[in-house]
Motif scaffolding. Structure first.
Motif, PDB file in Angstrom:
ATOM      1  N   PHE A 158      32.922  41.108  30.749  1.00 45.35           N
ATOM      2  CA  PHE A 158      33.965  40.861  31.753  1.00 45.35           C
ATOM      3  C   PHE A 158      33.640  41.598  33.056  1.00 45.35           C
ATOM      4  CE2 PHE A 158      36.265  39.172  28.220  1.00 45.35           C
ATOM      5  CZ  PHE A 158      37.249  38.358  28.742  1.00 45.35           C
ATOM      6  N   ARG A 159      33.134  42.814  32.955  1.00 41.89           N
ATOM      7  CA  ARG A 159      32.768  43.567  34.171  1.00 41.89           C
ATOM      8  C   ARG A 159      31.634  42.878  34.918  1.00 41.89           C
ATOM      9  NH1 ARG A 159      33.290  48.850  30.684  1.00 41.89           N
ATOM     10  NH2 ARG A 159      35.403  49.485  31.267  1.00 41.89           N
ATOM     11  N   LEU A 160      30.641  42.398  34.189  1.00 43.15           N
ATOM     12  CA  LEU A 160      29.524  41.690  34.809  1.00 43.15           C
ATOM     13  C   LEU A 160      30.027  40.445  35.534  1.00 43.15           C
ATOM     14  CD1 LEU A 160      26.493  41.218  35.295  1.00 43.15           C
ATOM     15  CD2 LEU A 160      26.416  40.067  33.088  1.00 43.15           C
ATOM     16  N   MET A 219      39.813  43.990  36.367  1.00 46.45           N
ATOM     17  CA  MET A 219      40.197  43.901  37.781  1.00 46.45           C
ATOM     18  C   MET A 219      41.020  45.125  38.175  1.00 46.45           C
ATOM     19  SD  MET A 219      38.676  41.296  39.009  1.00 46.45           S
ATOM     20  CE  MET A 219      39.482  40.861  40.557  1.00 46.45           C
ATOM     21  N   LYS A 220      41.863  45.587  37.264  1.00 44.63           N
ATOM     22  CA  LYS A 220      42.666  46.783  37.541  1.00 44.63           C
ATOM     23  C   LYS A 220      41.762  48.003  37.751  1.00 44.63           C
ATOM     24  CE  LYS A 220      46.942  48.889  36.127  1.00 44.63           C
ATOM     25  NZ  LYS A 220      48.063  48.809  35.198  1.00 44.63           N
ATOM     26  N   GLU A 221      40.621  48.040  37.044  1.00 49.19           N
ATOM     27  CA  GLU A 221      39.671  49.149  37.201  1.00 49.19           C
ATOM     28  C   GLU A 221      39.197  49.315  38.641  1.00 49.19           C
ATOM     29  OE1 GLU A 221      37.464  48.914  32.815  1.00 49.19           O
ATOM     30  OE2 GLU A 221      36.409  48.187  34.586  1.00 49.19           O
ATOM     31  N   ILE A 222      39.145  48.224  39.395  1.00 51.02           N
ATOM     32  CA  ILE A 222      38.659  48.296  40.781  1.00 51.02           C
ATOM     33  C   ILE A 222      39.802  48.120  41.783  1.00 51.02           C
ATOM     34  CG2 ILE A 222      36.232  47.760  40.350  1.00 51.02           C
ATOM     35  CD1 ILE A 222      38.502  45.033  41.487  1.00 51.02           C
ATOM     36  N   GLY A 223      41.034  48.270  41.298  1.00 48.71           N
ATOM     37  CA  GLY A 223      42.182  48.294  42.194  1.00 48.71           C
ATOM     38  C   GLY A 223      42.801  46.953  42.535  1.00 48.71           C
ATOM     39  N   ILE A 224      42.480  45.908  41.770  1.00 44.37           N
ATOM     40  CA  ILE A 224      43.089  44.601  42.005  1.00 44.37           C
ATOM     41  C   ILE A 224      43.997  44.288  40.816  1.00 44.37           C
ATOM     42  CG2 ILE A 224      42.703  42.123  42.291  1.00 44.37           C
ATOM     43  CD1 ILE A 224      40.038  42.807  43.652  1.00 44.37           C
ATOM     44  N   ASP A 225      45.277  44.128  41.114  1.00 42.93           N
ATOM     45  CA  ASP A 225      46.281  43.906  40.073  1.00 42.93           C
ATOM     46  C   ASP A 225      46.541  42.407  39.917  1.00 42.93           C
ATOM     47  OD1 ASP A 225      48.345  44.025  38.274  1.00 42.93           O
ATOM     48  OD2 ASP A 225      49.693  45.166  39.571  1.00 42.93           O
ATOM     49  N   MET A 230      40.081  35.927  38.329  1.00 40.13           N
ATOM     50  CA  MET A 230      39.366  37.037  38.971  1.00 40.13           C
ATOM     51  C   MET A 230      38.940  36.637  40.379  1.00 40.13           C
ATOM     52  SD  MET A 230      37.189  39.057  36.048  1.00 40.13           S
ATOM     53  CE  MET A 230      36.498  37.742  35.062  1.00 40.13           C
ATOM     54  N   ALA A 231      38.479  35.391  40.538  1.00 38.77           N
ATOM     55  CA  ALA A 231      38.083  34.916  41.868  1.00 38.77           C
ATOM     56  C   ALA A 231      39.273  34.913  42.822  1.00 38.77           C
ATOM     57  CB  ALA A 231      37.466  33.524  41.763  1.00 38.77           C
ATOM     58  N   GLU A 232      40.429  34.485  42.324  1.00 43.36           N
ATOM     59  CA  GLU A 232      41.632  34.509  43.163  1.00 43.36           C
ATOM     60  C   GLU A 232      41.955  35.943  43.578  1.00 43.36           C
ATOM     61  OE1 GLU A 232      46.413  33.436  43.111  1.00 43.36           O
ATOM     62  OE2 GLU A 232      45.168  32.748  41.438  1.00 43.36           O
ATOM     63  N   GLY A 233      41.866  36.873  42.639  1.00 41.30           N
ATOM     64  CA  GLY A 233      42.134  38.276  42.967  1.00 41.30           C
ATOM     65  C   GLY A 233      41.186  38.824  44.027  1.00 41.30           C
ATOM     66  N   TRP A 234      39.879  38.579  43.831  1.00 44.73           N
ATOM     67  CA  TRP A 234      38.895  39.045  44.823  1.00 44.73           C
ATOM     68  C   TRP A 234      39.144  38.393  46.184  1.00 44.73           C
ATOM     69  CZ3 TRP A 234      36.477  43.276  44.748  1.00 44.73           C
ATOM     70  CH2 TRP A 234      35.869  43.793  43.617  1.00 44.73           C
ATOM     71  N   ASP A 278      31.871  41.382  38.725  1.00 48.84           N
ATOM     72  CA  ASP A 278      30.981  41.780  39.807  1.00 48.84           C
ATOM     73  C   ASP A 278      30.222  40.593  40.400  1.00 48.84           C
ATOM     74  OD1 ASP A 278      31.943  44.319  39.279  1.00 48.84           O
ATOM     75  OD2 ASP A 278      30.128  44.983  38.226  1.00 48.84           O
ATOM     76  N   LEU A 279      29.833  39.629  39.560  1.00 44.01           N
ATOM     77  CA  LEU A 279      29.188  38.407  40.061  1.00 44.01           C
ATOM     78  C   LEU A 279      30.157  37.605  40.929  1.00 44.01           C
ATOM     79  CD1 LEU A 279      27.262  37.220  36.867  1.00 44.01           C
ATOM     80  CD2 LEU A 279      26.242  38.004  39.016  1.00 44.01           C
ATOM     81  N   ILE A 280      31.400  37.549  40.499  1.00 42.63           N
ATOM     82  CA  ILE A 280      32.409  36.831  41.274  1.00 42.63           C
ATOM     83  C   ILE A 280      32.620  37.498  42.630  1.00 42.63           C
ATOM     84  CG2 ILE A 280      34.864  36.232  41.382  1.00 42.63           C
ATOM     85  CD1 ILE A 280      34.667  35.672  38.328  1.00 42.63           C
ATOM     86  N   LYS A 281      32.641  38.828  42.660  1.00 41.70           N
ATOM     87  CA  LYS A 281      32.789  39.515  43.951  1.00 41.70           C
ATOM     88  C   LYS A 281      31.665  39.118  44.897  1.00 41.70           C
ATOM     89  CE  LYS A 281      32.945  43.913  46.333  1.00 41.70           C
ATOM     90  NZ  LYS A 281      32.694  45.347  46.285  1.00 41.70           N
TER      91      LYS A 281
END
Length: 132
Positions: free
Chosen positions: A108-110, A51-57, A17-21, A113-116
């Motif tokens: 997972f959502r939490l 991640m897909k929910e916020i547009g990151i594949d 997730m961090a890599e995606g952000w 968002d923390l990672i972002k």
């Protein structure tokens, strides 16, 4: 450009997730990688979903080990007790994030968002030259 690596034990959830952000938010600022200290077979499906929910594949990403990525300038461990072999770097920090694996999609959502937040702060420190 600085090379930033996000490292976890399996490279299957938080570091992915961090890599995606970081790819999305740090385009043109950093080269980004993620890896694990142990081999694993997939990215957690709920990590991909949130991640897909916020547009990151994350579909093109896969679990990698430390030897599969370049030596980073900045090494970020995700709080999973990952004991990384000594890797030369200019800066290292641990983000202390709980692993949402085996928990609800809300967990997972939490984590997402923390990672972002943490990636955004890291990018601000890189741009300002302040990594302390």
């Amino acid at each position: 450009m600085k090379k930033v690596a996000f490292v976890c034990v399996h490279n299957s959830c938080r570091s992915q997730m961090a890599e995606g952000w970081a790819r999305k938010l740090g385009k043109g600022i950093i080269d980004v990688y993620s890896a694990g200290t142990e081999e694993y077979h997939e990215i957690k499906p709920l990590a991909v979903e949130v991640m897909k929910e916020i547009g990151i594949d994350l579909q093109g990403q896969y679990s990698k080990q430390l030897g599969d990525i370049p030596v980073p300038d900045i090494l970020i461990t995700m709080g999973c007790g990952a004991e990384c072999p000594w890797i030369p770097n200019e800066h290292r920090e641990d983000w202390g994030l709980d692993d949402p694996s085996g928990k609800s999609i809300e967990a997972f959502r939490l984590t997402r968002d923390l990672i972002k937040e943490k990636v955004t702060q890291l990018l601000e420190r890189i741009e300002s030259g302040d990594l302390k």
